[in-house]
Write an enzyme that holds these catalytic residues in place. Structure first.
Site, short mmCIF file in Angstrom:
data_model
loop_
_atom_site.label_atom_id
_atom_site.label_comp_id
_atom_site.label_asym_id
_atom_site.label_seq_id
_atom_site.Cartn_x
_atom_site.Cartn_y
_atom_site.Cartn_z
N GLY A 11 9.12 3.93 -12.34
CA GLY A 11 8.12 3.81 -11.36
C GLY A 11 8.45 4.90 -9.90
O GLY A 11 8.63 6.03 -10.23
N CYS A 12 8.05 4.38 -8.75
CA CYS A 12 8.28 5.11 -7.77
C CYS A 12 9.57 5.71 -7.52
O CYS A 12 10.56 4.81 -7.53
CB CYS A 12 7.98 4.34 -6.40
SG CYS A 12 8.30 4.94 -4.76
#
Length: 177
Positions: A11-12
């Protein structure tokens, strides 16, 4: 001693970087992009979702202090490997869950660990984490590096990353610096 590397997309990259920077045996963590087709992508490029790159981190670690298997354990415990191209509110292929292996040994370790998680039914849904050979890693812009440490009071950091850091502290106390 030579450096060992692990490369994960969870993800991020701000979240993933913050987690791994806290672990004993981790020498450095670099946020960046890989897995896509565009040469020298920028953050603006990958945010379109059209380059094929993932936000990822490349971790340099001392295998005498922390094993690749332990890094895998932390990776799977600190993001949702069951959501395709998404982590929380972050949506798009750039936020996918993917392990980029540096050797056949890493590939086998990752496959075995994912199989172990599936058998144990740790998650309510199937794991969708991709497993790919590492390709060219493009470091992200300077302002993305060590983002959480420099921006803890920013709302995204406070509401998204801090809870992950708290979970890390509770679940992996003995691994922390």
């Amino acid at each position: 001693m030579s450096d060992n590397f692990a490369t994960f997309a969870g993800g991020c990259f701000w979240c993933t970087e913050a987690i791994f920077l806290e672990l004993k045996g981790v020498k450095s963590v670099m946020s960046g992009y890989l897995g896509g087709t565009l040469l020298n992508p920028t953050y603006q490029d990958i945010c379109t979702g059209s380059t094929g790159h993932a936000e990822a981190v490349q971790i340099s670690f001392d295998a005498e202090q922390i094993s690749y298997s332990t890094l895998l354990e932390v990776f799977f415990a600190t993001h949702d490997p069951t959501t395709l191209n998404r982590q929380g509110a972050d949506k798009g292929t750039q936020y996918r869950s993917e392990i980029f292996y540096h050797s056949e040994e890493q590939r086998k370790s990752a496959l075995a660990y994912m199989h172990q998680l599936e058998i144990a039914k740790i998650y309510d849904a199937p794991i969708v984490t991709r497993l790919s050979p590492v390709t060219t890693f493009y470091p992200a812009e300077t302002y993305h590096q060590n983002y959480y440490q420099r921006n803890k009071e920013q709302s995204y950091c406070h509401y998204v990353i801090t809870p992950k850091m708290n979970k890390l502290s509770e679940s992996f106390t003995t691994l922390l610096k």
